[in-house]
Scaffold this motif. Structure first.
Motif: not given
Length: 254
Positions: A13-17, A38-45, A59-65
């Motif tokens: 898990l990489i924050t701001g990635s 992948v983390n970002d404050i918005t799910q779209e990014r 292999v990558a997943k997106a998780v916004a928070f």
């Protein structure tokens, strides 16, 4: 010994990635077999960045928070652990910069810098390492800075936040090493990034930097990948509480 630097199957898990150095690290670690969250404050990014990685065959997943919101973090980490799988490595990368003379620095902007650069590392690490403690395994990498050790005009809150992350790294090591959790930091020197563009474009600053740094140049962001691989892999299993400076020798020069 061939698996010392393999990240095959590790969930990171990489924050701001979704962009910048965070995305560069995501791409670099994926090449060594890591599954990237992948983390970002918005799910779209976050989804856009994860899609770039999957299109490249990773292999990558997106998780916004929001890394500054405890409730948001706790919910997201629980979701990751349940739906994606255990987090093997956390990289606290999210960060911001603001520039003002010290005596004119707005309180609100001080609060923003501390919240993202310092408090977020504490909150996200708390949520993730609780699960790592149960498994007695895990790695945390905090992105520190030259300003964890050195000050500079107009960025005193940034330096304060990065100095605090240095000590947070050491404190976490002391408490978590007994659970087979390694907590280390990467402290970049001066790299050509979007955050430093104004300095890169300032020829006088670049000339000073090249004279001040033994390597006599700006760093290429891709040169951070090796440090991240090492601290994420089996090779660093007895490395703990350490700041790895990637700075072309700047910190040791006078």
């Amino acid at each position: 010994m061939n698996d010392l630097f393999s990240l095959q199957g590790k969930r990171i898990l990489i924050t701001g990635s979704a962009q910048g150095i965070g995305f560069l690290l995501a791409n670099g670690l994926a090449k060594y077999g890591a599954q990237i969250i992948v983390n970002d404050i918005t799910q779209e990014r976050a989804e856009a960045a994860a899609n770039k990685l999957t299109q490249a065959g990773y292999v990558a997943k997106a998780v916004a928070f929001n890394v500054t919101n405890k409730a948001d973090i706790d919910k997201a980490v629980s979701q990751i652990e349940q739906d994606i799988g255990p987090i093997d490595v956390l990289i606290n990368n999210a960060g911001i910069q603001r520039r003002h003379p010290f005596t004119e620095f707005p309180e609100q902007e001080w609060n923003e810098v501390i919240a993202v650069n310092q408090t977020a590392v504490f909150l996200v690490s708390q949520a993730v390492t609780r699960h790592m403690m149960e498994r007695k395994a895990g790695k945390v990498i905090n992105i520190c800075s030259m300003q964890s050790e050195l000050g500079r005009d107009t960025i005193t809150p940034y330096a304060a936040s990065k100095g605090a992350v240095k000590m947070l790294t050491r404190g976490m090591c002391v408490e978590l090493a007994r659970y087979n959790i390694q907590v280390n930091g990467i402290a970049p020197g001066y790299f050509k990034t979007e955050m430093t563009k104004a300095l890169v474009d300032d020829q006088a600053f670049t000339d000073w930097l090249c004279k001040r740094t033994p390597a006599a140049r700006w760093g290429d962001p891709e040169e951070l990948i090796g440090a991240a691989v090492f601290l994420s892999a089996k090779a660093s299993d007895f490395v703990n509480g350490h700041l790895l400076f990637v700075d072309g020798g700047m910190l040791v020069a006078v």
